[in-house]
Write an enzyme that holds these catalytic residues in place. Sequence first.
Site, PDB file in Angstrom:
ATOM      1  N   GLY A  10       0.854  -1.300   0.074  1.00 26.83           N
ATOM      2  CA  GLY A  10      -0.086   0.082   0.004  1.00 26.83           C
ATOM      3  C   GLY A  10       0.746   1.388  -0.163  1.00 26.83           C
ATOM      4  N   THR A  98      -6.655   7.461  11.156  1.00 21.70           N
ATOM      5  CA  THR A  98      -7.298   8.308  10.284  1.00 21.70           C
ATOM      6  C   THR A  98      -8.068   9.490  11.036  1.00 21.70           C
ATOM      7  OG1 THR A  98      -8.859   8.419   8.626  1.00 21.70           O
ATOM      8  CG2 THR A  98      -9.246   6.757  10.177  1.00 21.70           C
ATOM      9  N   ASP A  99      -7.978  10.686  10.272  1.00 24.58           N
ATOM     10  CA  ASP A  99      -8.802  11.755  10.517  1.00 24.58           C
ATOM     11  C   ASP A  99     -10.165  11.402  10.535  1.00 24.58           C
ATOM     12  OD1 ASP A  99      -8.375  11.702   7.747  1.00 24.58           O
ATOM     13  OD2 ASP A  99      -9.409  13.296   7.549  1.00 24.58           O
ATOM     14  N   TYR A 124     -16.271   2.672   7.425  1.00 25.57           N
ATOM     15  CA  TYR A 124     -14.501   2.692   7.797  1.00 25.57           C
ATOM     16  C   TYR A 124     -14.104   3.407   9.145  1.00 25.57           C
ATOM     17  CZ  TYR A 124     -10.088   4.714   6.601  1.00 25.57           C
ATOM     18  OH  TYR A 124      -8.713   5.008   6.454  1.00 25.57           O
TER      19      TYR A 124
HETATM   20  N1  NAP Z   1      -5.104   6.899   2.222  1.00 29.34           N
HETATM   21  C1  NAP Z   1      -5.706   7.914   3.105  1.00 29.34           C
HETATM   22  O1  NAP Z   1      -6.001   8.771   2.642  1.00 29.34           O
HETATM   23  C2  NAP Z   1      -5.678   7.549   4.308  1.00 29.34           C
HETATM   24  C3  NAP Z   1      -5.806   8.732   5.253  1.00 29.34           C
HETATM   25  C4  NAP Z   1      -5.759   8.517   6.685  1.00 29.34           C
HETATM   26  C5  NAP Z   1      -5.363   7.350   7.278  1.00 29.34           C
HETATM   27  N2  NAP Z   1      -5.118   6.259   6.363  1.00 29.34           N
HETATM   28  C6  NAP Z   1      -4.678   5.220   7.090  1.00 29.34           C
HETATM   29  O2  NAP Z   1      -3.254   4.915   6.729  1.00 29.34           O
HETATM   30  C7  NAP Z   1      -3.052   3.582   6.547  1.00 29.34           C
HETATM   31  C8  NAP Z   1      -2.518   3.268   5.225  1.00 29.34           C
HETATM   32  O3  NAP Z   1      -3.223   3.764   4.264  1.00 29.34           O
HETATM   33  P1  NAP Z   1      -2.821   3.522   2.844  1.00 29.34           P
HETATM   34  O4  NAP Z   1      -3.452   4.594   2.052  1.00 29.34           O
HETATM   35  O5  NAP Z   1      -1.393   3.189   2.649  1.00 29.34           O
HETATM   36  O6  NAP Z   1      -3.545   2.168   2.284  1.00 29.34           O
HETATM   37  P2  NAP Z   1      -3.738   1.341   1.019  1.00 29.34           P
HETATM   38  O7  NAP Z   1      -2.935   1.885   0.035  1.00 29.34           O
HETATM   39  O8  NAP Z   1      -5.002   0.886   0.840  1.00 29.34           O
HETATM   40  O9  NAP Z   1      -2.653  -0.073   1.519  1.00 29.34           O
HETATM   41  C9  NAP Z   1      -3.470  -0.743   2.493  1.00 29.34           C
HETATM   42  C10 NAP Z   1      -2.871  -2.229   2.258  1.00 29.34           C
HETATM   43  O10 NAP Z   1      -3.306  -3.185   3.206  1.00 29.34           O
HETATM   44  C11 NAP Z   1      -3.476  -4.343   2.515  1.00 29.34           C
HETATM   45  N3  NAP Z   1      -4.674  -5.251   3.135  1.00 29.34           N
HETATM   46  C12 NAP Z   1      -5.898  -5.057   3.246  1.00 29.34           C
HETATM   47  N4  NAP Z   1      -6.538  -6.195   3.839  1.00 29.34           N
HETATM   48  C13 NAP Z   1      -5.536  -6.803   4.299  1.00 29.34           C
HETATM   49  C14 NAP Z   1      -5.425  -8.008   5.225  1.00 29.34           C
HETATM   50  N5  NAP Z   1      -6.861  -8.695   5.373  1.00 29.34           N
HETATM   51  N6  NAP Z   1      -4.265  -8.381   5.287  1.00 29.34           N
HETATM   52  C15 NAP Z   1      -3.026  -7.916   5.013  1.00 29.34           C
HETATM   53  N7  NAP Z   1      -2.932  -6.882   4.126  1.00 29.34           N
HETATM   54  C16 NAP Z   1      -4.373  -6.235   3.854  1.00 29.34           C
HETATM   55  C17 NAP Z   1      -3.998  -3.624   1.018  1.00 29.34           C
HETATM   56  O11 NAP Z   1      -4.180  -4.708   0.159  1.00 29.34           O
HETATM   57  P3  NAP Z   1      -5.522  -4.702  -0.917  1.00 29.34           P
HETATM   58  O12 NAP Z   1      -5.202  -3.424  -1.456  1.00 29.34           O
HETATM   59  O13 NAP Z   1      -5.125  -5.811  -1.777  1.00 29.34           O
HETATM   60  O14 NAP Z   1      -6.663  -4.676  -0.213  1.00 29.34           O
HETATM   61  C18 NAP Z   1      -2.987  -2.579   0.697  1.00 29.34           C
HETATM   62  O15 NAP Z   1      -1.936  -3.128   0.164  1.00 29.34           O
HETATM   63  C19 NAP Z   1      -4.250   3.012   6.869  1.00 29.34           C
HETATM   64  O16 NAP Z   1      -4.463   2.377   8.244  1.00 29.34           O
HETATM   65  C20 NAP Z   1      -5.357   4.115   6.459  1.00 29.34           C
HETATM   66  O17 NAP Z   1      -6.423   3.669   7.142  1.00 29.34           O
HETATM   67  C21 NAP Z   1      -5.191   6.534   5.098  1.00 29.34           C
END
Ligand code: NAP
Length: 292
Positions: A10, A98-99, A124
């Site tokens: 991710g 997350t926010d 979520y």
């Molecule tokens: N993106 C944002 O804007 C944002 C904002 C605030 C906070 N966050 C938080 O920051 C963190 C990282 O976000 P990100 O944007 O890097 O997320 P991301 O790009 O969606 O990466 C999350 C990764 O976790 C994997 N995953 C999902 N289900 C899983 C499972 N059961 N076992 C193992 N791995 C699994 C996903 O695989 P798949 O893609 O195959 O499902 C993906 O590779 C998360 O906790 C998110 O809630 C994100």
Amino acid sequence: MKCLITGSAGQLGAELCRLLGSEAIGIDVDTIDLTNRAMVHDVLVKMAPQAIINCAAYTQVDNAEDRIDRCRAVNAGAVASLVEVCRLLDCPLVQISTDYVFTGNPPAAQPRLEGDKPIPRGVYAITKFEGEKAAATWSKHLIVRTCGLYARPSHASAKNFVKTILRLARSQTGLRVVDDQWCTPSYVPDVAQGIAFLLKHCTSRGVGWGTYHVTNRGETTWCRMAREIVRFAGLDTTVEAITTAEYPLPAPRPPYSVLDTTAYHRLDGPPMPPWQDALAAYCEELREVEKA
Ligand SMILES: NC(=O)c1ccc[n+]([C@@H]2O[C@H](COP(=O)([O-])OP(=O)(O)OC[C@H]3O[C@@H](n4cnc5c(N)ncnc54)[C@H](OP(=O)(O)O)[C@@H]3O)[C@@H](O)[C@H]2O)c1
């Protein structure tokens, strides 16, 4: 320090692997599905990491409304399993949050503090808050809340707002973007530096565990961010301001989720650039990637 990074394919997980280099062991759903508690125990205990940074999450905010069980299993159940492993290994856990935990809070005049009571709305947000509560049952935890992540342009599979706006702005003459949701979109390399610093700071001192907010500085709306993206990209696409009500989506969005980062900055960690500078750094790297 041998550091296990979940969600390593991710946006944030990949950047942390890159930053920590030989200290990092990355795993993603294709290696271990974190919702499989028995497998998590078996494999992770054998790996015996000295720290775990949990970047894995179910992040498809709108799809989550129809996939409640799966979203809860990943965002909360998996965290409970990781806590069990951390207890066995006496190893710190960094839980990324997350926010969105502030989705239901009334619009504020002030950025949200770590101690403010979250009012999560939507599957979520609710399950991410459950994940925070699970992480907080382990004494050596860091909960790091961040916001609006966008990975380096070289991360080809990343999905984020900046990439979406660039793609649309290159193919359309006008966009309509919401202008009544205030937050701080944050560049993944900056956030990753902050997380790595927090982990090393708390591990070396054995104190400071708890919740921190780590984002770029300042605040904006998605519409204003989109205008800046279009300007940096040298495009003449117009960006019309609309309201959330004019762009209905399945999951609720926070009207104001700017996070106060004072607690992080008090520790003298890597400074967080203002969101405009972070976006400029992204665009600079994009030019390099597109030239190559
Ligand atoms: N993106 C944002 O804007 C944002 C904002 C605030 C906070 N966050 C938080 O920051 C963190 C990282 O976000 P990100 O944007 O890097 O997320 P991301 O790009 O969606 O990466 C999350 C990764 O976790 C994997 N995953 C999902 N289900 C899983 C499972 N059961 N076992 C193992 N791995 C699994 C996903 O695989 P798949 O893609 O195959 O499902 C993906 O590779 C998360 O906790 C998110 O809630 C994100």
